[in-house]
Write a protein that holds these residues in place. Structure first.
Motif, PDB file in Angstrom:
ATOM      1  N   ILE A 188      36.336  21.486  31.125  1.00 40.93           N
ATOM      2  CA  ILE A 188      35.935  21.368  29.721  1.00 40.93           C
ATOM      3  C   ILE A 188      34.890  20.260  29.580  1.00 40.93           C
ATOM      4  CG2 ILE A 188      36.693  20.836  27.377  1.00 40.93           C
ATOM      5  CD1 ILE A 188      39.426  21.961  28.107  1.00 40.93           C
ATOM      6  N   ASP A 189      33.799  20.588  28.933  1.00 45.16           N
ATOM      7  CA  ASP A 189      32.730  19.605  28.708  1.00 45.16           C
ATOM      8  C   ASP A 189      33.031  18.861  27.405  1.00 45.16           C
ATOM      9  OD1 ASP A 189      30.463  18.135  28.318  1.00 45.16           O
ATOM     10  OD2 ASP A 189      29.057  19.794  28.575  1.00 45.16           O
ATOM     11  N   TRP A 190      33.767  17.756  27.512  1.00 46.56           N
ATOM     12  CA  TRP A 190      34.177  17.021  26.315  1.00 46.56           C
ATOM     13  C   TRP A 190      32.995  16.364  25.611  1.00 46.56           C
ATOM     14  CZ3 TRP A 190      38.416  18.457  24.308  1.00 46.56           C
ATOM     15  CH2 TRP A 190      39.501  18.842  25.086  1.00 46.56           C
ATOM     16  N   ASP A 191      31.940  16.060  26.345  1.00 48.48           N
ATOM     17  CA  ASP A 191      30.744  15.516  25.692  1.00 48.48           C
ATOM     18  C   ASP A 191      30.123  16.564  24.766  1.00 48.48           C
ATOM     19  OD1 ASP A 191      30.731  12.933  26.799  1.00 48.48           O
ATOM     20  OD2 ASP A 191      29.886  13.696  28.668  1.00 48.48           O
ATOM     21  N   SER A 192      30.132  17.822  25.204  1.00 46.65           N
ATOM     22  CA  SER A 192      29.607  18.893  24.360  1.00 46.65           C
ATOM     23  C   SER A 192      30.495  19.115  23.141  1.00 46.65           C
ATOM     24  CB  SER A 192      29.499  20.186  25.174  1.00 46.65           C
ATOM     25  OG  SER A 192      29.018  21.255  24.369  1.00 46.65           O
TER      26      SER A 192
END
Length: 218
Positions: A188-192
């Protein structure tokens, strides 16, 4: 929480004359303390009078005008004529030259604003939010009649090191992450996800000493 109120007539003549006042006092008490400080000014520049109502005990202090009559005032409580107690020389203007525990406060802030800041500061301390942060958030999003405690209860999301941390915690709290395989969770790209939160505008962050304090905007 307190303010230092300076006598401007004395200040402009190179004399320091003023008083520290408790910002948690009510507005009427703060006003009386300031008036008494100005009465003791070493550089008086106006004439003032103290009046009292013999029927109800209400008092009034007024500045005399040089441009017209100064009639006997009526009691603001019962409407009866008041009795003159004292006429005296006084300074007229003051400014707040220092303060403690009230965030960024202008030197010409009114006493209503001082009292408001004191109430906000107490709520901020209880919630461990910087006073300046809570004041800014309430100025931006609080309803006109909303007090600080209700605002915190309804709007405050919490303190995080970054948008990423807030987005991840909120997502994990509101979604059943067990439905996502562990191997996939690691991708999961938490920054996105955090950028999506920022663009949506449902939550806003105020930064203080590298910490992010998050509030819902509605």
């Amino acid at each position: 929480m307190r303010i230092y109120v300076a006598d401007l007539a004395a200040y402009n003549n190179g004399i320091l004359h003023g008083k520290w006042i408790n910002a948690t006092d009510d507005v009427a008490d703060m006003s009386r303390e300031i008036s008494d400080m100005l009465k003791a000014s070493p550089c008086p520049n106006v004439m003032r009078e103290d009046w009292i109502c013999d029927d109800c005990g209400e008092t009034k202090r007024r500045t005399l005008s040089d441009f017209g009559p100064n009639p006997v005032p009526e009691c603001p409580e019962c409407g009866d004529p008041m009795r003159l107690v004292e006429r005296f020389r006084s300074a007229e203007e003051y400014a707040i030259h220092d303060h403690e525990g009230l965030g960024k406060l202008g030197e010409y802030a009114g006493l209503d604003e001082v009292a408001r800041r004191a109430t906000i500061a107490e709520a901020a301390e209880d919630a461990r939010i910087p006073v300046s942060v809570l004041i800014e958030a309430m100025n931006d999003y609080a309803d006109d009649d909303e007090d600080a405690e209700d605002f915190i209860s309804d709007r405050y999301r919490g303190c995080f090191d970054s948008w990423r941390d807030m987005a991840q915690e909120f997502t994990e709290e509101t979604h059943d992450m067990s439905e996502i395989p562990e191997w996939l969770q690691g991708h999961i790209d938490w920054d996105s996800v955090a950028r999506d939160f920022q663009c949506a505008g449902d939550v806003v962050a105020y930064v203080d000493d590298y910490h992010h304090y998050f509030f819902w905007t509605h």
